[in-house]
Design an enzyme around this catalytic site. Structure first.
Site, PDB file in Angstrom:
ATOM      1  N   GLU A 167      -7.254  -7.610  -3.249  1.00 45.74           N
ATOM      2  CA  GLU A 167      -7.113  -7.801  -4.729  1.00 45.74           C
ATOM      3  C   GLU A 167      -5.203  -7.950  -4.869  1.00 45.74           C
ATOM      4  O   GLU A 167      -4.905  -7.227  -4.900  1.00 45.74           O
ATOM      5  CB  GLU A 167      -7.102  -6.775  -5.322  1.00 45.74           C
ATOM      6  CG  GLU A 167      -7.172  -7.213  -6.767  1.00 45.74           C
ATOM      7  CD  GLU A 167      -8.100  -6.375  -7.970  1.00 45.74           C
ATOM      8  OE1 GLU A 167      -8.493  -5.266  -7.275  1.00 45.74           O
ATOM      9  OE2 GLU A 167      -7.934  -6.500  -8.764  1.00 45.74           O
ATOM     10  N   ARG A 174     -10.241   6.267   4.752  1.00 46.54           N
ATOM     11  CA  ARG A 174      -8.999   5.142   4.311  1.00 46.54           C
ATOM     12  C   ARG A 174      -7.838   6.255   5.119  1.00 46.54           C
ATOM     13  O   ARG A 174      -7.785   7.135   5.485  1.00 46.54           O
ATOM     14  CB  ARG A 174      -8.349   5.297   2.862  1.00 46.54           C
ATOM     15  CG  ARG A 174      -8.692   6.675   2.007  1.00 46.54           C
ATOM     16  CD  ARG A 174      -8.486   6.310   0.558  1.00 46.54           C
ATOM     17  NE  ARG A 174      -7.520   5.635  -0.109  1.00 46.54           N
ATOM     18  CZ  ARG A 174      -7.427   4.427  -0.330  1.00 46.54           C
ATOM     19  NH1 ARG A 174      -9.024   3.717  -0.565  1.00 46.54           N
ATOM     20  NH2 ARG A 174      -6.972   3.880  -0.666  1.00 46.54           N
ATOM     21  N   LYS A 194      -1.484   1.502  -5.365  1.00 43.09           N
ATOM     22  CA  LYS A 194      -0.706   0.720  -5.715  1.00 43.09           C
ATOM     23  C   LYS A 194      -0.921   1.037  -7.112  1.00 43.09           C
ATOM     24  O   LYS A 194       0.526   0.115  -7.251  1.00 43.09           O
ATOM     25  CB  LYS A 194      -1.732  -0.980  -5.857  1.00 43.09           C
ATOM     26  CG  LYS A 194      -0.912  -1.722  -4.402  1.00 43.09           C
ATOM     27  CD  LYS A 194      -2.123  -2.799  -4.868  1.00 43.09           C
ATOM     28  CE  LYS A 194      -4.054  -3.496  -4.702  1.00 43.09           C
ATOM     29  NZ  LYS A 194      -4.277  -4.157  -3.874  1.00 43.09           N
TER      30      LYS A 194
HETATM   31  P1  ATP Z   1      -4.994   1.078  -3.278  1.00 42.15           P
HETATM   32  O1  ATP Z   1      -6.340   1.883  -3.916  1.00 42.15           O
HETATM   33  O2  ATP Z   1      -4.020   1.453  -2.862  1.00 42.15           O
HETATM   34  O3  ATP Z   1      -4.706   0.226  -4.969  1.00 42.15           O
HETATM   35  P2  ATP Z   1      -7.285  -0.945  -2.579  1.00 42.15           P
HETATM   36  O4  ATP Z   1      -7.963  -0.738  -2.231  1.00 42.15           O
HETATM   37  O5  ATP Z   1      -7.287  -1.016  -4.586  1.00 42.15           O
HETATM   38  O6  ATP Z   1      -5.816  -0.295  -2.472  1.00 42.15           O
HETATM   39  P3  ATP Z   1      -7.265  -3.794  -2.498  1.00 42.15           P
HETATM   40  O7  ATP Z   1      -6.464  -4.450  -2.637  1.00 42.15           O
HETATM   41  O8  ATP Z   1      -8.450  -3.881  -2.442  1.00 42.15           O
HETATM   42  O9  ATP Z   1      -6.790  -2.392  -2.305  1.00 42.15           O
HETATM   43  O10 ATP Z   1      -7.464  -4.123  -0.351  1.00 42.15           O
HETATM   44  C1  ATP Z   1      -7.206  -4.348   0.188  1.00 42.15           C
HETATM   45  C2  ATP Z   1      -8.183  -4.099   1.258  1.00 42.15           C
HETATM   46  O11 ATP Z   1      -7.498  -2.697   2.039  1.00 42.15           O
HETATM   47  C3  ATP Z   1      -9.569  -3.290   1.262  1.00 42.15           C
HETATM   48  O12 ATP Z   1     -10.660  -3.462   2.429  1.00 42.15           O
HETATM   49  C4  ATP Z   1      -9.259  -1.424   0.872  1.00 42.15           C
HETATM   50  O13 ATP Z   1     -10.580  -0.710   1.784  1.00 42.15           O
HETATM   51  C5  ATP Z   1      -8.669  -1.624   2.372  1.00 42.15           C
HETATM   52  N1  ATP Z   1      -7.320  -0.472   1.896  1.00 42.15           N
HETATM   53  C6  ATP Z   1      -6.605  -0.134   0.569  1.00 42.15           C
HETATM   54  N2  ATP Z   1      -6.211   1.162   0.934  1.00 42.15           N
HETATM   55  C7  ATP Z   1      -6.006   1.689   2.125  1.00 42.15           C
HETATM   56  C8  ATP Z   1      -5.813   2.348   2.739  1.00 42.15           C
HETATM   57  N3  ATP Z   1      -5.007   3.380   2.473  1.00 42.15           N
HETATM   58  N4  ATP Z   1      -6.646   2.516   4.577  1.00 42.15           N
HETATM   59  C9  ATP Z   1      -7.496   1.740   4.225  1.00 42.15           C
HETATM   60  N5  ATP Z   1      -7.933   0.689   4.060  1.00 42.15           N
HETATM   61  C10 ATP Z   1      -7.123   0.757   2.850  1.00 42.15           C
HETATM   62 MG    MG Z   2      -8.627  -2.238  -4.861  1.00 43.48          MG
END
Ligand code: ATP
Ligand code: MG
Length: 561
Positions: free
Chosen positions: A36, A265, A275
C-alpha cells in the site's frame, strides 16, 4: 540473480507450489508483492519481496513471474512519493517486475461491477445504519449479530442506493455496502463485512472519479484473481480473513482462482517496524527522514551501506515459517559484515586523530609500499599512499602508561604504520588535562615492506593518515535507535525507548584515495568498520561524509553487559 553463499531453503510455501506444478494444477506460478503506497518499505517488506520475487525467479523455466502491485484503494493516506520510493527499493533489492507494474486503482470499475453482481445475486446490501449501530449489531464471540433493518432490501432498492452512493448523494459514514454472508458466524470477518465505503477524497490516480472505495478484504482477492495470481502470499494476521477471501473469489465473476497462503511476518529486535510508527519517528523529527540510516526502512539500510545481497541473504536465513517470532538484529548485521568483508575494498581513516611528527622522514621514499586493497581478493588491486613529515594516528593507538601486552605505540616503543614504515616514539606533549597533543617519532629507514631490523620489537601495525595529503571528513557513527530489544514494550510507548546516543558525528582524517570517491562508495576503514560515502551529503573532494554501516565486530553485546 543468485546469492551463492546462501542457497534458497525449501519451505512449506515452496513445497505447495512445487506440488501444484507437479500435479498440473498450475502450469506456472504467478505471485505478487502488493504494497500500500502509504509509507516507505522496511526490512519486513524485504522478506515478502524476496519470497514473492524469489519464487518467480526459481520457477522462471515455467514462465513464472511476480507482479508489483500497488494496493492503492485508500486515497486518504497514499501519495505518489511513496509509489516512486517503493519502485526504487524493489529494484535496488535486485528484483524486476518486467511489464507487471499494476495499480489496484486501475481496477476500480471492475470492483464496482463485482459489487453490482453481488447485489443482483442477493449477496450484498446497502446498510444505512450509523457506524455505531453497525458495530453494536455485529455482536461478539458469544452473541450472534442482529440483522440491520436494511438487510432485506430488494435487489432493485439496493441497486438504486448503491448507484446513489457512487453518485455522491451520501455523506461519509451515512451508508456502506455490505456482503450478506452470516451474522452468526464464529468468524467475525464473515458477519456481513463492509465491501465499499464512502470517502469524499481525491485519489492520486483516479482524481475525483470516485467517492466510494472498496475495502481491502473485497479488493485484494479481486486484484489477485484479475491478475491470475496463483499463490497469494500474505502474513499471518490474514489467516482468519481467508474464508472471506475465498467467499469473494467464489461469488464474483472472476477469471481465475488464486489461493491465499499465510506466513509469519518478520520482527526485529531493537527496532519498530510498522509504517505508522516509522511515520511517527519521521514526523516527530526523531530521525532525519524516511532514509535515516538508523531506520529499518530499505532506503535507510541503503543509505547506511547495507548491500542488497546481504539483505537477501538475511531474508533467506530467516526463512519462511508459520510461527511468529522476533529475529535478532545481530543476524542482519552479521550478514552485512560477512558480505562487506568479502567485497569491500580497504582504506584508512583516523576517527580520533592525534598528530605524529616524523623527525627524519625526508630520508625515505615519499610513498608506502603497494598496499593491497583487500587481504584475500587481489582483483581489488593495490595502492600506494603518500607519506610526509606528519601523520595522524588514532588517539587510542598511543598509550603513555601502557601495560605489557599493549603492542601499539608507547614511550620508547615501535609500531608499524600499516603498509609503510616502522616508527619509534621519541617524545610527546600533553595538555594540562593530560591529553596527548603531539607525538614525535622517527622512521626506521628501510622498513617499508621489510621486516623489523635486528633488535627492534614491532608486533603491531596501526592505520594512519598522512597529514599533508589526507582530507578532513565528517564521519557519522550510527548506533541502534532504541535502547531495548522490544521498544514496543517500553512504558509509555516506543518513543520512551529511543537511544539518545544513536548518532555521533566526528571530524575524521581520511587517506587521499577517499577524498574523490563517489557517493555510495563503500569500503572498510581498516581496523574500524565498514563505511559508505553518504548518497546525499557527501561531496567528493571538498566535503566528504561517511556513514558507518557496521563496526568490525559486534561491540554492542559487550557494552550492553
Ligand atoms: P506495516 O504493518 O508495517 O504498516 P503493511 O502490512 O501495512 O505494513 P503493506 O504495504 O500492506 O504494509 O504490505 C505489503 C506486503 O508486505 C504485504 O503482503 C504484507 O503482508 C508484507 N509485509 C508487511 N510487513 C511485513 C513483515 N514485517 N514481514 C513480512 N511481510 C510483511
Ligand atoms: Mg497494510
Amino acid at each position: 540473480m543468485s546469492d551463492s553463499s546462501t542457497p534458497v531453503k525449501n519451505d512449506f510455501i515452496r513445497d505447495i507450489i512445487a506440488a501444484d506444478l507437479a500435479s498440473g494444477k498450475h502450469a506456472t506460478t504467478i505471485t505478487r508483492f502488493p504494497p500500500e503506497p502509504n509509507g516507505y518499505l522496511h526490512i519486513g517488506h524485504a522478506k515478502s519481496i524476496c519470497l514473492n520475487f524469489g519464487i518467480a525467479l526459481e520457477n522462471a523455466a515455467t514462465g513464472a513471474r511476480c507482479h508489483l502491485r500497488f494496493d492503492d484503494t485508500n486515497p486518504e493516506k497514499e501519495e505518489t512519493e511513496y509509489v516512486e520510493s517503493i519502485k526504487r527499493d524493489v529494484s535496488w533489492l535486485g528484483f524486476d517486475w518486467g511489464e507487471h507494474l499494476d495499480f489496484a486503482s486501475d481496477y476500480f470499475e471492475f470492483f464496482h461491477d463485482c459489487a453490482v453482481h453481488l447485489i443482483k445475486n442477493g449477496l450484498a446490501y446497502v446498510d444505512r445504519q450509523s457506524p455505531e449501530e453497525m458495530k453494536r449489531n455485529r455482536g461478539d464471540v458469544n452473541t450472534p449479530g442482529t440483522p440491520s433493518p436494511d438487510r432485506d432490501l430488494s435487489v432493485d432498492e439496493n441497486l438504486d442506493l448503491f448507484a446513489k452512493m457512487r453518485a455522491g448523494e451520501f455523506l461519509e459514514g451515512e451508508c456502506v455496502l455490505r456482503a450478506k454472508i452470516d451474522l452468526a458466524s464464529p468468524n467475525m470477518n464473515l458477519r456481513d463485512p463492509a465491501l465499499y465505503r464512502i470517502m469524499h477524497a481525491p485519489h492520486h490516480n483516479t482524481g475525483d472519479a470516485w467517492c466510494i472505495y472498496p475495502m481491502y478484504d473485497f479488493a485484494h482477492p479481486l486484484e489477485d484473481a484479475l491478475e491470475h495470481i496463483t499463490h497469494s502470499l500474505c502474513t499471518l494476521e490474514f489467516e482468519n480473513h481467508r474464508p472471506l477471501y475465498e467467499w469473494v473469489v467464489e461469488h464474483c465473476p472472476v477469471p481465475s482462482r488464486p489461493r491465499q497462503i499465510e506466513f509469519a511476518r518478520l520482527n526485529l529486535t531493537y527496532t519498530v517496524m510498522s509504517k505508522r510508527k516509522l511515520l511517527e519517528l519521521v514526523r516527530g523529527g526523531h530521525v532525519a527522514g524516511w532514509d535515516d540510516p538508523r531506520l529499518p526502512t530499505i532506503s535507510g539500510l541503503r543509505r547506511r551501506g547495507c548491500p542488497p545481497a546481504a539483505i537477501r541473504a538475511f531474508c533467506t536465513r530467516v526463512g519462511i515459517t508459520k510461527f511468529n517470532g522476533t529475529t535478532d538484529v545481530a543476524l542482519l548485521e552479521y550478514e552485512v559484515r560477512d558480505h562487506l568483508n568479502r567485497h569491500a575494498p580497504r582504506r584508512m581513516a583516523v576517527l580520533d586523530p592525534v598528530k605524529v611528527v616524523l623527525e627524519n622522514w625526508s630520508a625515505e621514499p615519499l610513498t608506502t609500499a603497494e598496499i593491497p586493497n583487500h587481504p584475500q581478493n587481489p582483483e581489488l588491486g593495490t595502492r600506494q599512499v603518500p607519506i610526509s613529515s606528519e601523520v595522524w594516528i588514532e588517539r587510542d593507538d598511543f598509550m603513555i602508561d601502557a601495560p605489557k601486552k599493549y603492542f601499539r605505540l608507547k614511550p620508547g616503543g615501535c609500531v608499524r604504520l600499516r603498509g609503510g614504515h616502522i616508527i619509534r616514539h621519541l617524545s610527546h606533549t600533553t595538555d594540562p588535562q593530560g591529553n596527548v597533543t603531539e607525538i614525535r617519532a622517527e622512521i626506521l629507514p628501510g622498513t617499508v615492506g621489510a621486516d623489523a631490523p635486528e633488535g627492534v620489537k614491532c608486533r603491531a601495525a596501526i592505520h594512519w593518515v598522512d597529514a599533508a595529503t589526507g582530507t578532513d571528513a565528517t564521519v557519522r557513527l550510527y548506533d541502534r535507535l532504541f535502547t531495548r530489544e522490544d521498544p514496543d514494550a517500553a512504558e509509555g510507548g516506543f518513543l520512551n525507548a529511543l537511544n539518545l546516543d544513536s548518532l555521533k558525528t566526528v571530524a575524521a582524517k581520511t587517506e587521499p584515495a577517499l577524498a574523490g570517491c563517489p557517493p555510495g562508495f563503500s569500503c572498510q576503514f581498516e581496523r574500524i568498520g565498514y563505511f559508505i560515502a553518504d548518497e546525499t551529503d557527501h561531496t567528493p573532494g571538498t566535503a566528504p561524509v561517511f556513514n558507518r554501516t557496521v563496526a568490525l565486530k559486534d561491540t554492542w553485546q559487550k557494552s550492553a553487559k
